[in-house]
Scaffold this active site. Structure first.
Site, PDB file in Angstrom:
ATOM      1  N   MET A  62       0.763  -1.044   0.011  1.00 45.96           N
ATOM      2  CA  MET A  62       0.044   0.123   0.014  1.00 45.96           C
ATOM      3  C   MET A  62       0.737   1.226   0.119  1.00 45.96           C
ATOM      4  O   MET A  62       0.410   2.393   0.307  1.00 45.96           O
ATOM      5  CB  MET A  62      -0.864   0.168   1.229  1.00 45.96           C
ATOM      6  CG  MET A  62      -1.932  -1.150   1.191  1.00 45.96           C
ATOM      7  SD  MET A  62      -3.417  -0.804   1.914  1.00 45.96           S
ATOM      8  CE  MET A  62      -2.864  -0.771   3.854  1.00 45.96           C
ATOM      9  N   GLY A  63       1.988   1.013  -0.309  1.00 47.95           N
ATOM     10  CA  GLY A  63       3.065   2.517  -0.428  1.00 47.95           C
ATOM     11  C   GLY A  63       3.663   2.619   0.890  1.00 47.95           C
ATOM     12  O   GLY A  63       3.377   2.057   1.907  1.00 47.95           O
TER      13      GLY A  63
ATOM     14  N   GLU B 112      11.923  -0.277   5.309  1.00 53.02           N
ATOM     15  CA  GLU B 112      12.472  -1.359   5.066  1.00 53.02           C
ATOM     16  C   GLU B 112      12.069  -2.682   5.146  1.00 53.02           C
ATOM     17  O   GLU B 112      12.667  -3.727   4.523  1.00 53.02           O
ATOM     18  CB  GLU B 112      13.716  -1.305   6.311  1.00 53.02           C
ATOM     19  CG  GLU B 112      15.184  -2.040   6.113  1.00 53.02           C
ATOM     20  CD  GLU B 112      15.819  -1.926   4.830  1.00 53.02           C
ATOM     21  OE1 GLU B 112      15.870  -0.895   4.303  1.00 53.02           O
ATOM     22  OE2 GLU B 112      16.164  -2.846   4.497  1.00 53.02           O
TER      23      GLU B 112
ATOM     24  N   SER C 231       6.238  -0.184  10.235  1.00 54.58           N
ATOM     25  CA  SER C 231       4.938  -0.187   9.641  1.00 54.58           C
ATOM     26  C   SER C 231       5.016   1.118   8.967  1.00 54.58           C
ATOM     27  O   SER C 231       5.234   2.037   9.509  1.00 54.58           O
ATOM     28  CB  SER C 231       3.891  -0.400  10.590  1.00 54.58           C
ATOM     29  OG  SER C 231       2.942   0.169  10.205  1.00 54.58           O
TER      30      SER C 231
ATOM     31  N   LYS D 173       4.858 -10.300   9.581  1.00 53.51           N
ATOM     32  CA  LYS D 173       4.620  -9.061  10.222  1.00 53.51           C
ATOM     33  C   LYS D 173       2.766  -9.086  10.304  1.00 53.51           C
ATOM     34  O   LYS D 173       2.143  -8.929  11.124  1.00 53.51           O
ATOM     35  CB  LYS D 173       5.085  -7.876   9.774  1.00 53.51           C
ATOM     36  CG  LYS D 173       4.151  -6.603   9.931  1.00 53.51           C
ATOM     37  CD  LYS D 173       4.526  -5.520  11.280  1.00 53.51           C
ATOM     38  CE  LYS D 173       3.885  -4.655  11.160  1.00 53.51           C
ATOM     39  NZ  LYS D 173       2.590  -4.327  10.527  1.00 53.51           N
TER      40      LYS D 173
ATOM     41  N   GLY E 162       4.752 -10.452   3.970  1.00 51.66           N
ATOM     42  CA  GLY E 162       5.445 -10.201   5.220  1.00 51.66           C
ATOM     43  C   GLY E 162       4.937 -11.032   6.434  1.00 51.66           C
ATOM     44  O   GLY E 162       3.340 -11.106   6.501  1.00 51.66           O
TER      45      GLY E 162
ATOM     46  N   LEU F 265       6.577   3.128   1.495  1.00 54.68           N
ATOM     47  CA  LEU F 265       7.661   2.117   1.593  1.00 54.68           C
ATOM     48  C   LEU F 265       8.683   2.243   2.643  1.00 54.68           C
ATOM     49  O   LEU F 265       8.933   3.338   2.839  1.00 54.68           O
ATOM     50  CB  LEU F 265       7.997   1.737   0.331  1.00 54.68           C
ATOM     51  CG  LEU F 265       7.350   1.281  -0.686  1.00 54.68           C
ATOM     52  CD1 LEU F 265       8.008   1.133  -2.198  1.00 54.68           C
ATOM     53  CD2 LEU F 265       6.323   0.092  -0.606  1.00 54.68           C
TER      54      LEU F 265
ATOM     55  N   HIS G 185       9.269  -3.467   3.509  1.00 51.15           N
ATOM     56  CA  HIS G 185       8.935  -3.636   2.296  1.00 51.15           C
ATOM     57  C   HIS G 185      10.137  -4.024   1.291  1.00 51.15           C
ATOM     58  O   HIS G 185      10.078  -4.924   0.269  1.00 51.15           O
ATOM     59  CB  HIS G 185       8.084  -2.535   1.499  1.00 51.15           C
ATOM     60  CG  HIS G 185       6.891  -1.980   2.273  1.00 51.15           C
ATOM     61  ND1 HIS G 185       6.948  -0.830   2.859  1.00 51.15           N
ATOM     62  CD2 HIS G 185       5.790  -2.846   2.149  1.00 51.15           C
ATOM     63  CE1 HIS G 185       5.571  -0.846   3.314  1.00 51.15           C
ATOM     64  NE2 HIS G 185       4.773  -1.803   2.935  1.00 51.15           N
TER      65      HIS G 185
HETATM   66  P1  AMP Z   1       1.362  -2.871   3.709  1.00 52.04           P
HETATM   67  O1  AMP Z   1       1.978  -2.064   2.450  1.00 52.04           O
HETATM   68  O2  AMP Z   1       1.636  -2.517   4.974  1.00 52.04           O
HETATM   69  O3  AMP Z   1       0.213  -3.557   3.092  1.00 52.04           O
HETATM   70  O4  AMP Z   1       2.521  -4.019   3.347  1.00 52.04           O
HETATM   71  C1  AMP Z   1       2.645  -4.744   2.177  1.00 52.04           C
HETATM   72  C2  AMP Z   1       3.542  -6.099   2.427  1.00 52.04           C
HETATM   73  O5  AMP Z   1       4.702  -5.803   3.206  1.00 52.04           O
HETATM   74  C3  AMP Z   1       2.924  -7.039   3.544  1.00 52.04           C
HETATM   75  O6  AMP Z   1       3.060  -8.219   2.695  1.00 52.04           O
HETATM   76  C4  AMP Z   1       3.340  -6.678   4.700  1.00 52.04           C
HETATM   77  O7  AMP Z   1       3.246  -8.001   5.385  1.00 52.04           O
HETATM   78  C5  AMP Z   1       4.725  -6.568   4.593  1.00 52.04           C
HETATM   79  N1  AMP Z   1       5.351  -5.851   5.420  1.00 52.04           N
HETATM   80  C6  AMP Z   1       5.036  -4.730   6.112  1.00 52.04           C
HETATM   81  N2  AMP Z   1       5.752  -4.284   7.221  1.00 52.04           N
HETATM   82  C7  AMP Z   1       6.708  -5.281   7.324  1.00 52.04           C
HETATM   83  C8  AMP Z   1       7.694  -5.522   8.157  1.00 52.04           C
HETATM   84  N3  AMP Z   1       8.086  -4.599   9.123  1.00 52.04           N
HETATM   85  N4  AMP Z   1       8.651  -6.602   8.099  1.00 52.04           N
HETATM   86  C9  AMP Z   1       8.233  -7.346   6.809  1.00 52.04           C
HETATM   87  N5  AMP Z   1       7.162  -7.438   6.031  1.00 52.04           N
HETATM   88  C10 AMP Z   1       6.560  -6.227   6.086  1.00 52.04           C
END
Ligand code: AMP
Length: 287
Positions: free
Chosen positions: A33-34, A38, A188, A152, A150, A36, A40
């Site tokens: 979801m952008g 570390e 996050s 996470k 992730g 971005l 990502h």
């Molecule tokens: P998001 O942009 O928050 O939807 O996350 C996109 C992807 O990045 C998802 O698969 C998340 O699980 C992964 N992600 C987000 N934060 C982390 C993190 N701290 N460590 C590893 N992967 C992450």
């Protein structure tokens, strides 16, 4: 020097672009979801290693937001994201508008079942159905060989693995470990909405998960007792509120009463009006 990634906003444009590249070898896909960070970047590096083409999507999916305010306040940093993607050697950034993804309201949808019954499910009605639906759409649009997610977001990862199994999607799902700040806070996109005070207070979540995990390793089998060890780490005040701290089976995501094997310890915490989630695996130590 890495080339700037192709920035594509339309589904037809992406399909054309990828048609020309598929003959080069496997396509790796990182949906985001952008905003971005570390975490990502680690997913993108993982995808870069094993694939000829790396596609990153940046789409703040309205369907998965249960609170309008959270959707409105979600950080959007496309320029910086594209710049990071360039340094990481991403080939294509797919950044569609909501109108491109949802030209009209969907009539069909994915229902999630009992994997959504606990943890974040009860407090975020419709969230995981929205996630599963957009991931299904994105996987159909990109048709990658591998997609990277992730740990996470452990509940999301479990639901996507099951989505792929249930609908026979021809993609390998790769889970990547949680990336943390030096003090332990899970990275996050929402962290950037925390005040310095909220940022400090948010560490209660990682303390709670660590304390619960330690109790389990030290032989506390009773889930209520193990969770109490974690709950003690959170001083309820105006700054933070623990929404849940649960011990669940890692495959079914159902709560366990007695910890007899590997489990997932997961929690959600509110700090500064921002909802943060995190989790850790745990297993009873040798006793
Ligand atoms: P998001 O942009 O928050 O939807 O996350 C996109 C992807 O990045 C998802 O698969 C998340 O699980 C992964 N992600 C987000 N934060 C982390 C993190 N701290 N460590 C590893 N992967 C992450």
């Amino acid at each position: 020097m890495p080339h700037p990634p192709a920035l594509v906003a339309s589904i037809s444009g992406l399909r054309e672009h990828l048609a020309a590249r598929r003959t080069l070898g496997p396509v790796g896909f990182v949906p985001t979801m952008g905003a971005l960070h570390e975490g990502h970047a680690t997913l993108i590096r993982g995808a870069r290693k094993g694939n000829a083409t790396v596609v990153v999507s940046i789409f703040v999916n309205p369907l998965q937001f249960d609170r309008q305010e959270d959707l409105a306040r979600y950080p959007r940093t496309l320029e910086a994201d594209a710049a990071l993607c360039e340094t990481l050697g991403v080939d294509v950034v797919f950044a569609p508008t909501a109108a491109e993804m949802y030209p009209e309201p969907l009539m069909m949808g994915v229902t999630v079942g009992r994997l959504g019954d606990h943890l974040c499910g009860p407090s975020r009605p419709g969230h995981f159905a929205g996630v599963a639906t957009v991931v299904l759409k994105l996987l159909q649009i990109v048709q990658p060989d591998r997609a990277y997610f992730g740990e996470k977001d452990a509940q999301q990862l479990a639901i996507i693995r099951r989505l792929v199994t249930d609908f026979n999607l021809p993609v390998t799902i790769v889970g990547m470990p949680t990336i943390r700040e030096a003090d332990g806070l899970a990275m996050s996109s929402r962290n950037r909405r925390l005040s310095p005070e909220g940022r400090r207070a948010a560490l209660a979540l990682v303390r709670a998960l660590t304390a619960t995990t330690r109790a389990i390793v030290e032989g506390v089998a009773d889930a209520v007792a193990a969770r109490a060890a974690g709950q003690r780490e959170v001083r309820e005040d105006d700054a933070v509120r623990l929404e849940y701290l649960e011990i669940v089976d890692p495959a079914t995501l159902q709560p366990v009463d007695q910890v007899r094997g590997p489990v997932l310890v997961a929690g959600a915490l509110w700090a500064d009006g921002v909802r943060l989630i995190d989790n850790m695996p745990a297993s009873p130590g040798p006793h």
